[in-house]
Scaffold this active site. Structure first.
Site, PDB file in Angstrom:
ATOM      1  N   VAL A 838     -13.492 -61.238 -31.763  1.00 48.88           N
ATOM      2  CA  VAL A 838     -13.994 -60.212 -33.059  1.00 48.88           C
ATOM      3  C   VAL A 838     -13.616 -60.507 -34.459  1.00 48.88           C
ATOM      4  O   VAL A 838     -12.475 -60.771 -34.706  1.00 48.88           O
ATOM      5  CB  VAL A 838     -13.834 -58.770 -32.556  1.00 48.88           C
ATOM      6  CG1 VAL A 838     -14.372 -57.840 -33.813  1.00 48.88           C
ATOM      7  CG2 VAL A 838     -14.137 -58.339 -31.430  1.00 48.88           C
ATOM      8  N   CYS A 839     -14.453 -61.064 -35.133  1.00 48.59           N
ATOM      9  CA  CYS A 839     -14.287 -61.735 -36.311  1.00 48.59           C
ATOM     10  C   CYS A 839     -14.353 -60.729 -37.599  1.00 48.59           C
ATOM     11  O   CYS A 839     -15.274 -60.298 -37.785  1.00 48.59           O
ATOM     12  CB  CYS A 839     -15.126 -62.844 -36.772  1.00 48.59           C
ATOM     13  SG  CYS A 839     -14.661 -64.140 -35.874  1.00 48.59           S
ATOM     14  N   LEU A 840     -13.262 -60.064 -37.785  1.00 45.01           N
ATOM     15  CA  LEU A 840     -12.967 -59.329 -38.946  1.00 45.01           C
ATOM     16  C   LEU A 840     -11.997 -59.266 -39.913  1.00 45.01           C
ATOM     17  O   LEU A 840     -10.767 -59.795 -39.302  1.00 45.01           O
ATOM     18  CB  LEU A 840     -12.946 -57.597 -38.316  1.00 45.01           C
ATOM     19  CG  LEU A 840     -13.422 -56.572 -39.208  1.00 45.01           C
ATOM     20  CD1 LEU A 840     -14.864 -56.486 -39.647  1.00 45.01           C
ATOM     21  CD2 LEU A 840     -12.782 -55.114 -38.457  1.00 45.01           C
TER      22      LEU A 840
END
Length: 998
Positions: A838-840
């Site tokens: 998850v890219c955040l």
């Protein structure tokens, strides 16, 4: 209507003076540039405001409407200039490039042939060495026009970027070190000790014609064309110059240096005289050393299976063993034989220094003084002390290209009538490409598809049972016509996509064509070759097996080499004139029968051969690097490494209560201090409803999102009396399929206090459409269900994520894992990877511009969940790609965005199917309540099927909010409908089964 736009490597001219030409070096699309200040030869254009210049110096990226141009000799200088001040002269399109007629077009094509005509001007004026040599010459002096690029070659024997063969290795030249000989005014010639100490003499522009009039200097000329030239003292205080690349040296150039550089040099003629000024004319350039990056050895040569990698630094003594691969050379063919895939000459550009390939022949060919192309006045060596001074500067180019479009039609057109297709859609294919039906992954933990086998070490072997050749494609309807191979057996080692395994073969090709959705097929680097790829070629008498660790070769088999050659082309090869160079070549054509044409350009007599795709290994692909696709992990690593170099942020967020109090920066420790206070707070309804202030990727736009799920929803879950609790602690242990089940944590007192605080926030403040579950036995684990917001392609689809609060929480962000149910069809969102990443920015897995965007001890899990709903599951997810914020509002990517939205919409229906047909522990009752009848819930499944039926019938889904994006009002392509019908069929089966259940 948008004004004309420009691309990197475009040749442009000033509207007010077409003789001033240059090459575009940066545009607003360059997302990886780094600003360091203006160069020494910077010239300010009055049309570029200070704000635009400052942004460019700071970030290295032009604002839209401006480009960074480097002028060609003699107008040396660079500037940031408005596109409205320029006209397009030529567009540099290379063999193999993908293009469109207009940025907004759906269809694209591949450049299969290029031809360039050049206007060239002699650098040396042909006068004897004892005469005066004004430079530059007048533009009318000895100009040769419309010279075919095939008649020319670069002045240098070796150039950075050239590919070379050395013994059994292929490499690319990264740097060339040269000996430079200059002629001094007394006639002596010296090879200077250090060529890097040479400086270029500023040209005398007094004789050069210009609209500014005779006698004008460069600054004056540019000032006449609405330029303003400023010296260093006039620069902005925050502008610090950055070093330029070393000057390019060429024959005929006037240079000067220090006297010591001459005294310590090697005199070819004459001797050192301290009274002679240290300036002269370059008469010779010879490479003495090469820096080479080695790409691969010839793995097909078993006799040298263990050849050591050559040294990266080769000197002149090694040059005899080097074979230069010249991509501009072509075989000598009979006139009646036509080959579509070829390049006539190198990819020349304005400012390049060239010479004729055949000087004597050119003197005959261009001998007429009255000829339309001009007369070549050959300079005899006897007048130049034996040196060849017949070199030219390219002052203008005109490129014509042949395009093969996706529908298999072709066009011969000027390159200026086309635009590069920079952000190619993952699902686009072109004639001649090999594809296979996509392999499905049943779940995110285990590969259970019968077409996949697992090896030791968890390396999967993908067995492609359905492989075919694209005959044509309908880009608008997302359909392709495929001819399938019968009985093909192709095995690829998963994780090494460019590695075929032993025994792979394609089989016989069917004569019939089948229409297939582009969303159901996939290309593999092991099979997909593109024009311009550099490949290793197996001996034609062998069947190759491309094991990534140990290559094996087996005798030729009838089954593996059953494809007949094209009529008139022999499948066998005669003994090469240079047997050490026939194993490396360039792909120049893709056949519709699965065979490819490879040009063996390193042979003394260049030849083209046709071979099956499985007889080659790609070494250098489109990006001029080692072939093979990046894995998700490699892609993320490259992003991580670029954080410190000014990478653009894709997502940033803050959470505020109404009235402006930040939820994530509340430092009042008393607010959380005791269980009693927490209990008291939880027993009262919240008096303040938080709103979410989030910045999406648009640089100048902030989205104010409501607390109820970030967007206006048609369906309100809270209106149902049976609505499940948004947050709940479940009895017992967590499910073993929780991604972090084995990551146990010893819960300290401080961590327990923080976890309880997080729980209290989640109990009272979760937006509608988000459900969170934890377990009594593992309070460090969370499972989250997010229902995709309406007015997005993720509308009403379930997204499940697992979170882990480590021992270091909250000093470190929580760990996250996304349950991807795309079944091998790719990412459903740029921020949500198939492997669960998850890219955040809040999670520390996505680059951010400022510290405020990163996780801090004051950040909360609520921020993370709301960010996922409001910043990831958005209306146009295409722009969530790293750096794509620059494209927002551009017609160039409207089609890309619409296609991404279409794909995400269809894939989201597969998520519903998976969630209802698999056990999602912790969320089972919520999912049933949400989607199925007889649970006193909203029965979203019926609503989803109704919307799908409208789209399948050719209608569009009207947005609830008239101000929302129009993307959900688009009709689906035929290819998308093929996949959607399959999902709808499965969902109807689920609905029917639920309705029959008592």
């Amino acid at each position: 209507m948008e004004c004309q736009d420009f691309y990197v490597e475009d040749t442009v001219a000033l509207k007010d003076d077409l003789s001033i030409r240059g090459v575009v070096e940066r545009t607003w699309r360059d997302i990886s540039s780094v600003g360091t200040g203006p160069p020494e030869n910077w010239i300010y254009h009055r049309g570029a405001p200070k704000r635009v210049r400052s942004d460019f110096f700071r970030e290295g990226r032009c604002q839209r409407g401006f480009v960074f141009v480097h002028f060609s000799w003699p107008y040396i200088g660079c500037t940031l200039i408005a596109v409205e001040s320029l006209v397009l002269v030529d567009r540099a399109l290379a063999f193999g490039d993908v293009v469109k007629r207009q940025p907004s077009d759906t269809a694209s094509g591949c450049v299969i042939r290029t031809s360039t005509q050049c206007t060239i001007q002699p650098i040396y004026n042909g006068l004897p060495f004892n005469a005066t040599h004004p430079w530059p010459h007048k533009e009318t002096d000895n100009i040769l026009r419309d010279i075919p690029g095939s008649d020319l070659e670069y002045m240098y024997e070796y150039n950075a970027g050239d590919h070379v063969l050395y013994h059994d290795w292929v490499g690319v030249i990264e740097d060339v070190w040269e000996d430079v000989a200059i002629r001094l005014e007394d006639g002596s010639i010296v090879v200077v000790e250090n060529s890097e100490e040479l400086e270029i003499l500023e040209p005398d522009l007094s004789a050069f014609p210009s609209s500014a009039g005779p006698g004008s200097r460069l600054a004056d000329i540019l000032a006449q064309t609405r330029y303003l030239s400023l010296n260093a003292k006039a620069l902005d205080p925050d502008d610090t110059g950055f070093p330029l690349d070393p000057p390019v040296l060429y024959l005929g150039q006037s240079v000067f240096t220090k006297k010591g550089n001459l005294r310590r040099g090697r005199f070819v003629y004459g001797s050192y005289d301290p009274n002679i000024p240290p300036h002269g004319i370059i008469v010779d350039l010879k490479a003495r050393e090469l820096d080479i990056r080695w790409l691969s050895r010839n793995v097909f040569n078993e006799t040298r299976a263990h050849t050591a990698t050559p040294p990266t630094h080769l000197d002149r003594g090694d040059f005899d063993d080097i074979i230069l691969y010249d991509r501009s050379r072509a075989p000598q063919r009979p006139q009646q034989v036509s080959y579509m895939g070829s390049t006539q000459g190198s990819d020349f550009a304005v400012g390049d220094v060239v010479k004729f390939r055949d000087t004597a022949g050119a003197a005959v060919k261009y001998a007429s003084e009255n000829g339309k192309q001009g007369m070549f006045r050959r300079i005899p060596r006897i007048t130049t002390q034996g040196y060849d001074m017949n070199v030219f500067l390219i002052t203008r180019t005109k490129t014509m290209v042949t395009i093969e479009w996706q529908d298999a039609s072709t066009s011969h057109i000027a390159s200026t009538c086309l635009v590069p297709y920079l952000n190619v859609d993952d699902h686009d294919v072109w004639p001649g490409e090999l594809v296979s039906i996509k392999v499905s992954k049943v779940d995110d933990k285990t590969l259970q598809d019968p077409d996949i086998e697992m090896n030791e070490g968890s390396l999967g072997v993908i067995n492609l049972k359905n492989v075919g050749v694209v005959q044509s494609a309908d880009a608008k309807e997302r359909l392709a016509k495929i001819r399938w191979f019968a009985d093909s057996r192709v095995s690829i080692l998963q994780g090494y996509d460019d590695a075929l395994l032993a025994g792979s073969h394609l089989g016989a090709l069917s004569s019939s064509e089948t229409d297939v959705s582009l969303y159901e097929i996939i290309t593999h680097p092991a099979l997909t070759k593109r024009r311009g790829d550099l490949v290793l070629v197996a001996p034609f008498a062998q069947q190759i097996s491309l094991d990534p660790f140990t290559l094996q070769t087996t005798p030729n088999s009838e089954q593996s080499w059953s494809q007949p050659p094209l009529e008139g082309v022999r499948p066998t090869r005669s003994p090469p004139s240079n047997p050490t160079a026939d194993w490396f070549g360039e792909v120049i054509d893709l056949g519709l029968d699965g065979w490819i044409t490879v040009r063996l350009g390193a042979l003394q007599q260049v030849r083209d051969v046709r071979v099956p795709v499985e007889a080659t290994i790609t070494i250098v692909g489109d990006d001029d690097s080692l072939a093979g696709s990046l894995t998700d992990e490699e892609e993320r690593t490259s992003w991580t490494e670029s954080w410190d170099s000014g990478s653009d942020v894709a997502i940033e967020e803050t959470i505020e209560y109404e009235g402006g109090t930040r939820l994530d920066t509340d430092s009042d420790s008393e607010m959380w201090s005791t269980d009693e206070e927490n209990h008291e707070a939880s027993s009262k309804p919240p008096t303040q409803q938080p709103t979410i202030d989030m910045k999406r990727i648009e640089p100048s736009e902030q989205r104010e999102l409501a607390h109820q799920g970030s967007r206006v929803q048609k369906i309100s879950f809270t209106t149902f009396p049976t609505t499940p609790a948004p947050f709940e602690m479940l009895d017992g242990p967590p499910p073993i399929n929780h991604h972090f089940f084995t990551d146990s944590v010893l819960l300290s007192a401080s961590l327990m206090r923080r976890i309880r605080k997080e729980h209290k926030i989640l109990e009272s403040s979760l937006p509608e459409g988000i459900w969170v579950r934890t377990w009594e036995d593992r309070l460090d684990l969370l499972r989250v269900l997010i229902i995709g917001p309406e007015e997005t392609p993720y509308s009403l689809a379930p997204f499940v994520l697992d979170f882990h609060l480590s021992q270091d929480f909250p000093r470190s962000p929580p760990e996250a894992y996304f349950h991807s149910w795309t079944r091998g069809f790719g990412r459903i969102n740029p921020n949500l990877y198939e492997d669960g990443k998850v890219c955040l920015s809040l999670l520390g897995t996505w680059p951010g511009d400022t510290k405020d965007e990163s996780w801090s001890e004051d950040s909360t899990m609520l921020q993370v969940f709301v960010s996922l709903m409001g910043l990831v599951l958005v209306e146009e997810p295409f722009y969530n790609e790293a750096g794509f914020d620059a494209y927002v509002g551009s017609s160039e990517t409207q089609i890309n965005s619409a296609l991404y939205t279409e794909k995400a919409f269809v894939m989201a229906k597969g998520f519903i199917n998976h969630a209802l047909s698999h056990q999602i522990e912790g969320m089972e009752s919520i999912l049933k309540w949400l989607y199925l009848p007889k649970f006193d819930g909203p029965c979203l499944l019926q609503r989803v099927l109704t919307d799908c039926d409208k789209l399948l019938d050719g209608e569009s889904i009207e947005p609830a909010n008239v101000e929302s994006s129009v993307t959900m009002g688009l009709r689906l392509s035929s290819g998308a409908k093929v996949l959607l019908r399959k999902h709808v069929s499965e969902l109807r089966t689920i609905l029917a089964g639920a309705e029959r259940t008592p």
